[in-house]
Design a protein around this motif. Structure first.
Motif, mmCIF file in Angstrom:
data_model
loop_
_atom_site.group_PDB
_atom_site.id
_atom_site.type_symbol
_atom_site.label_atom_id
_atom_site.label_comp_id
_atom_site.label_asym_id
_atom_site.label_seq_id
_atom_site.Cartn_x
_atom_site.Cartn_y
_atom_site.Cartn_z
ATOM 1 N N ASN A 1 0.833 -1.187 0.000
ATOM 2 C CA ASN A 1 0.000 0.000 0.000
ATOM 3 C C ASN A 1 0.877 1.249 0.000
ATOM 4 O OD1 ASN A 1 -1.887 2.007 0.580
ATOM 5 N ND2 ASN A 1 -3.123 0.576 1.734
ATOM 6 N N ASN A 2 0.539 2.233 -0.805
ATOM 7 C CA ASN A 2 1.307 3.472 -0.863
ATOM 8 C C ASN A 2 0.718 4.579 -0.004
ATOM 9 O OD1 ASN A 2 3.272 2.483 -2.627
ATOM 10 N ND2 ASN A 2 2.004 2.925 -4.393
ATOM 11 N N ALA A 3 -0.350 4.285 0.735
ATOM 12 C CA ALA A 3 -0.997 5.307 1.557
ATOM 13 C C ALA A 3 -0.081 5.731 2.697
ATOM 14 C CB ALA A 3 -2.310 4.783 2.118
ATOM 15 N N VAL A 4 -0.097 7.038 2.969
ATOM 16 C CA VAL A 4 0.697 7.613 4.054
ATOM 17 C C VAL A 4 -0.262 8.024 5.167
ATOM 18 C CG1 VAL A 4 2.240 9.485 4.720
ATOM 19 C CG2 VAL A 4 2.456 8.433 2.458
ATOM 20 N N ILE A 5 0.039 7.580 6.382
ATOM 21 C CA ILE A 5 -0.795 7.885 7.535
ATOM 22 C C ILE A 5 0.021 8.701 8.530
ATOM 23 C CG2 ILE A 5 -2.113 6.932 9.458
ATOM 24 C CD1 ILE A 5 -2.610 4.457 7.710
ATOM 25 N N LEU A 6 -0.520 9.843 8.912
ATOM 26 C CA LEU A 6 0.081 10.679 9.945
ATOM 27 C C LEU A 6 -0.615 10.367 11.263
ATOM 28 C CD1 LEU A 6 1.738 13.010 11.145
ATOM 29 C CD2 LEU A 6 0.012 14.588 10.219
ATOM 30 N N VAL A 7 0.160 9.966 12.250
ATOM 31 C CA VAL A 7 -0.364 9.662 13.581
ATOM 32 C C VAL A 7 0.077 10.786 14.517
ATOM 33 C CG1 VAL A 7 -0.305 8.049 15.520
ATOM 34 C CG2 VAL A 7 -0.246 7.176 13.173
ATOM 35 N N LYS B 1 2.806 3.461 4.993
ATOM 36 C CA LYS B 1 3.917 4.329 5.381
ATOM 37 C C LYS B 1 3.385 5.227 6.482
ATOM 38 C CE LYS B 1 7.148 7.809 3.576
ATOM 39 N NZ LYS B 1 7.468 8.233 4.888
ATOM 40 N N THR B 2 4.140 5.370 7.571
ATOM 41 C CA THR B 2 3.660 6.156 8.699
ATOM 42 C C THR B 2 4.585 7.322 9.000
ATOM 43 O OG1 THR B 2 4.755 4.608 10.192
ATOM 44 C CG2 THR B 2 2.422 4.257 9.787
ATOM 45 N N ILE B 3 3.975 8.391 9.447
ATOM 46 C CA ILE B 3 4.683 9.577 9.926
ATOM 47 C C ILE B 3 4.088 9.866 11.300
ATOM 48 C CG2 ILE B 3 5.243 11.998 9.502
ATOM 49 C CD1 ILE B 3 4.436 11.533 6.568
ATOM 50 N N PHE B 4 4.924 10.292 12.245
ATOM 51 C CA PHE B 4 4.454 10.489 13.609
ATOM 52 C C PHE B 4 4.756 11.880 14.126
ATOM 53 C CE2 PHE B 4 5.075 6.030 12.979
ATOM 54 C CZ PHE B 4 3.930 5.483 13.530
ATOM 55 N N ALA B 5 3.854 12.367 14.986
ATOM 56 C CA ALA B 5 4.034 13.635 15.678
ATOM 57 C C ALA B 5 3.542 13.449 17.108
ATOM 58 C CB ALA B 5 3.246 14.737 14.989
ATOM 59 N N ALA B 6 4.240 14.078 18.046
ATOM 60 C CA ALA B 6 3.874 13.964 19.454
ATOM 61 C C ALA B 6 2.982 15.111 19.921
ATOM 62 C CB ALA B 6 5.130 13.895 20.319
ATOM 63 N N THR B 7 2.910 16.174 19.122
ATOM 64 C CA THR B 7 2.089 17.328 19.492
ATOM 65 C C THR B 7 1.258 17.780 18.297
ATOM 66 O OG1 THR B 7 3.720 18.986 18.837
ATOM 67 C CG2 THR B 7 3.882 18.137 21.092
#
Length: 59
Positions: free
Chosen positions: A2-8, A29-35
């Motif tokens: 899957n080429n979808a990008v998910i921002l958590v 593909k995942t990208i993360f942020a704490a705030t």
């Protein structure tokens, strides 16, 4: 794959790690942020296909 990008966006590192393992093992593909501030900056520069956002009590 899957080429979808998910921002958590979540302030709890254990939740971010759980979602990383789960989502990436399913081909995302995942990208993360704490705030929220960090998440907004990431989304503005690299628009994701989906945002998973932790809504919790402020403060």
């Amino acid at each position: 794959m899957n080429n979808a990008v998910i921002l958590v966006i979540d302030d709890e590192s254990q939740i971010r790690k759980l979602l990383e393992i789960t989502l990436e093992s399913n081909g995302y593909k995942t990208i993360f942020a704490a705030t929220a501030k960090e998440g907004i900056a990431i989304a503005a520069n690299h628009p994701p296909d989906l945002i998973l956002l932790d809504f919790g009590p402020a403060g």
